[in-house]
Design a protein around this motif. Structure first.
Motif, PDB file in Angstrom:
ATOM      1  N   TRP A  15       1.047  -1.216   0.048  1.00 58.74           N
ATOM      2  CA  TRP A  15      -0.051  -0.018   0.001  1.00 58.74           C
ATOM      3  C   TRP A  15       0.769   1.172   0.143  1.00 58.74           C
ATOM      4  N   PRO A  16       0.657   2.272  -0.696  1.00 55.73           N
ATOM      5  CA  PRO A  16       1.459   3.526  -1.125  1.00 55.73           C
ATOM      6  C   PRO A  16       1.810   4.209   0.417  1.00 55.73           C
ATOM      7  N   ASN A  22      -4.874   2.962   6.789  1.00 59.27           N
ATOM      8  CA  ASN A  22      -5.373   3.744   5.385  1.00 59.27           C
ATOM      9  C   ASN A  22      -5.689   2.552   4.378  1.00 59.27           C
ATOM     10  N   TYR A  23      -5.335   1.559   4.555  1.00 57.70           N
ATOM     11  CA  TYR A  23      -5.638   0.456   3.806  1.00 57.70           C
ATOM     12  C   TYR A  23      -7.045   0.021   3.834  1.00 57.70           C
ATOM     13  N   LEU A  24      -7.327  -0.133   5.220  1.00 61.04           N
ATOM     14  CA  LEU A  24      -8.638  -0.509   5.791  1.00 61.04           C
ATOM     15  C   LEU A  24      -9.737   0.482   5.371  1.00 61.04           C
ATOM     16  N   ARG A  25      -9.303   1.784   5.125  1.00 54.47           N
ATOM     17  CA  ARG A  25     -10.244   2.970   4.990  1.00 54.47           C
ATOM     18  C   ARG A  25     -11.241   2.658   3.826  1.00 54.47           C
ATOM     19  N   GLU A  26     -10.551   1.923   2.657  1.00 54.69           N
ATOM     20  CA  GLU A  26     -11.304   1.606   1.478  1.00 54.69           C
ATOM     21  C   GLU A  26     -12.277   0.755   1.773  1.00 54.69           C
ATOM     22  N   PRO A  27     -13.457   0.908   1.392  1.00 59.31           N
ATOM     23  CA  PRO A  27     -14.653   0.009   1.451  1.00 59.31           C
ATOM     24  C   PRO A  27     -14.448  -1.414   1.010  1.00 59.31           C
ATOM     25  N   LEU A  28     -14.036  -1.487  -0.421  1.00 60.20           N
ATOM     26  CA  LEU A  28     -13.882  -2.676  -0.970  1.00 60.20           C
ATOM     27  C   LEU A  28     -12.813  -3.568  -0.307  1.00 60.20           C
ATOM     28  N   ASN A  29     -11.679  -2.672   0.250  1.00 63.52           N
ATOM     29  CA  ASN A  29     -10.467  -3.723   1.087  1.00 63.52           C
ATOM     30  C   ASN A  29     -11.080  -4.175   2.577  1.00 63.52           C
TER      31      ASN A  29
END
Length: 135
Positions: A15-16, A22-29
C-alpha cells in the motif's frame, strides 16, 4: 483461503502510504478483510476446542457469502461489464414488461395444462406452471 490471506497481506504491504489503517479505510478492502475473517475465527474455535454456539458458526459460514461481492470489483476494470450494467439499467422498464408478460404466459399455459390433463399428470397448478416454465 491461504491464497486470499496472502493476497491481502501483499496488498497491505505494498500500500502506498505504508500504513495498514489507510488500507482499511477503502470500503472494498475492508470487505475483503471481513470476508476472510470468518475462516480464521472458525479455525481458532475448532483448534482451541472452545464451546461455540451453533448460531455463531452458522452466521460465520453465511458471512462467507461476502466473498461473492468481490466480483463487483471487476466492473470498474471492464468496460464490457459496465456496458451490460448500463444496458440493464436503461432498459429496466422494458425488461419489467417482458418479465410480467412471461409470468402471465406461464400462469396461463400452466393452468391450461392442469385442466387439460384433468389433474392426473400434475398434482397442482403450481407444478403445471413449473412444467410450463421449464418447457
Amino acid at each position: 483461503m491461504i491464497f486470499f490471506s496472502f493476497d491481502i497481506a501483499l496488498r497491505v504491504i505494498s500500500w502506498p502510504s505504508h500504513v495498514a489503517c489507510n488500507y482499511l479505510r477503502e470500503p472494498l478492502n475492508m470487505l475483503d478483510v471481513v470476508a476472510v475473517t470468518p475462516y480464521y475465527i472458525q479455525y481458532i474455535v475448532s483448534v482451541a476446542s472452545l464451546p461455540a454456539r451453533v448460531d455463531v458458526v452458522a452466521v460465520l459460514r453465511a458471512s462467507r457469502l461476502l466473498r461473492m461481492v468481490r466480483i463487483f470489483r471487476f466492473v470498474r476494470h471492464s468496460e464490457e461489464l459496465f456496458q451490460i450494467i448500463r444496458f440493464v439499467y436503461e432498459t429496466r422498464k422494458q425488461l419489467g414488461i417482458i418479465y410480467v408478460f412471461s409470468q402471465i404466459i406461464i400462469l396461463l399455459f400452466g393452468s391450461a395444462m392442469y385442466y387439460a390433463e384433468g389433474g392426473e399428470q400434475f398434482e397442482s397448478i403450481l407444478t403445471s406452471c413449473w412444467w410450463s416454465l421449464v418447457t
